[in-house]
Write an enzyme that holds these catalytic residues in place. Structure first.
Site, PDB file in Angstrom:
ATOM      1  N   ASP A   1       3.560   5.506  -7.186  1.00  0.00           N
ATOM      2  CA  ASP A   1       3.254   5.827  -5.725  1.00  0.00           C
ATOM      3  C   ASP A   1       3.296   7.084  -5.124  1.00  0.00           C
ATOM      4  O   ASP A   1       2.341   7.642  -4.451  1.00  0.00           O
ATOM      5  CB  ASP A   1       4.189   5.005  -4.728  1.00  0.00           C
ATOM      6  CG  ASP A   1       4.420   3.365  -5.198  1.00  0.00           C
ATOM      7  OD1 ASP A   1       3.242   2.943  -5.827  1.00  0.00           O
ATOM      8  OD2 ASP A   1       5.217   2.848  -4.760  1.00  0.00           O
TER       9      ASP A   1
ATOM     10  N   LEU B   1       0.902  -1.066   0.001  1.00  0.00           N
ATOM     11  CA  LEU B   1       0.050  -0.086  -0.088  1.00  0.00           C
ATOM     12  C   LEU B   1       0.760   1.440   0.110  1.00  0.00           C
ATOM     13  O   LEU B   1       0.454   2.327   0.247  1.00  0.00           O
ATOM     14  CB  LEU B   1      -0.933  -0.004   1.199  1.00  0.00           C
ATOM     15  CG  LEU B   1      -1.923  -1.201   1.235  1.00  0.00           C
ATOM     16  CD1 LEU B   1      -2.825  -1.070   2.669  1.00  0.00           C
ATOM     17  CD2 LEU B   1      -2.915  -0.997   0.138  1.00  0.00           C
TER      18      LEU B   1
END
Ligand code: GLA
Length: 356
Positions: free
Chosen positions: A153, A106
């Site tokens: 990201d 994540l």
């Protein structure tokens, strides 16, 4: 005192396409890293990582990669990037706290880099663009951790908007946010499986993709259509061909997914996610048994519209797309398939921000 927050992200589609100058669809989640503190008049750096109860201590003058406290490198790397850009960074005393699971795919690393970059920007009154702040995070990761990541990201953590997916063209770096249908829900299934060779595997995948592009005489795999790839397949070894098939397929799927989203066709988005996972498993070989079991279980529920691994792979989490109302049934199926799983119901959240 300056306090900033940077979120983690989910990669909805577009696996390993970012460093191939391709397309990605992602969103920021409502969990991330809070980075608070003050600058110091001297050169001392103190970083308190609250959740793990560790303190890093050093100086700006002696700035270098830290071999003992690897987590600190994401912050130290960002300080080094500010200095490389001519910003005199003084000492600092900061605290980081996170509600983002680490190593779950994540992007806790980008959340830390982004929060550090936002903290320095706000404390030092620099005027780097959002894109430059993303580059600072990426270069920190390249130089201080050795992972040759793309920009997915950092861009997702910075540019995302609440209730929207983020579509990134990783050649022009044009970013578009696309509203997510209100009935869409996402379950992140953290398998807790981790792979010890992640950095090596990641860089090795990047290398295969880049040498495949060279062998095809292309600037990047972004420039290959499926037809072109198959017509020149004899120029690639079997590993390069599999890796390239994954990237070329992912780029196509992202474009189709953007269309599907714009038309509110969640079923189509889900179908593409299942295909993406299959391609990760067989072509890119960045899945693992736990992630495969989670995706299979999701498929068998029939109410889960799509599921796939999210992020670098080799462990971490799957992202599951569903319509509101099916959360309990799907979480139960995931738990049965993988007893170590932790399910997180999430929606798309806003990007990094200053909390003052
Ligand atoms: C990691 C990297 C990103 C991207 C993904 C895979 O999250 O940091 O740059 O390559 O893997 O899509």
């Amino acid at each position: 005192m300056v306090s900033v927050f940077a979120p983690g992200r989910v990669e909805l589609l577009g696996n390993h396409t970012d460093y191939n100058q391709g397309f990605v669809l992602s969103f920021a989640i409502d969990r991330g890293i809070t980075f608070s503190g003050v600058l110091r008049a001297d050169e001392k750096i103190t970083i308190h990582a609250r959740d793990i109860g560790e303190i890093y201590e050093g100086t700006v003058q002696g700035l270098q990669r830290c071999e003992k406290q690897l987590w600190a490198n994401y912050v130290l790397g960002v300080i080094a990037q500010f200095r490389n850009r001519g910003v005199p960074v003084p000492g600092l005393e900061v605290e980081i706290s996170s509600n983002l699971p680490m190593g779950a795919g994540l992007s806790s690393s980008a959340a830390l880099e982004t929060s550090a970059a936002y903290f320095l920007q706000h404390s030092l009154h620099t005027t780097f663009s959002k894109f430059e702040l993303a580059r600072i995070g990426q270069e920190a990761e390249h130089t201080y951790t050795g992972v040759k990541c793309g920009l997915l990201d950092q861009i997702s953590s910075i540019f995302s908007e609440k209730s929207h997916a983020t579509f990134i063209d990783c050649r022009s770096f044009e970013v578009q946010t696309i509203p997510l249908p209100p009935k869409a829900r996402f379950i992140i299934a953290n398998s807790h499986a981790s792979h010890t060779l992640v950095r090596g595997e990641y860089n090795e995948r990047r290398d295969s993709c880049e040498t495949a592009a060279q062998a095809l005489n292309l600037q990047a795999l972004r420039d290959a259509s499926p037809l072109l790839l198959e017509s020149m397949s004899n120029r690639l070894n079997s590993v390069q061909l599999k890796r390239a098939r994954h990237i070329v397929g992912e780029n196509e799927r992202v474009i189709l997914a953007v269309e599907a989203l714009k038309n509110g066709h969640l079923d189509e988005l889900g179908r593409l996610m299942f295909i993406s996972h299959e391609s990760s498993k067989t072509n890119f070989e960045n899945s693992c048994p736990e992630l495969d079991a989670l995706v299979d279980a999701a498929r068998k529920t029939h109410s889960c519209l799509g599921a796939r691994l999210s992020g670098g792979g080799f462990g971490g989490a799957t992202v599951n797309l569903l319509k509101a109302g099916n959360e309990v049934e799907i979480s139960r199926a995931l738990k049965e398939a993988c007893p170590t799983v932790e399910c997180l119901l999430t929606g798309a959240a806003a990007g990094a921000r200053c909390m003052d």
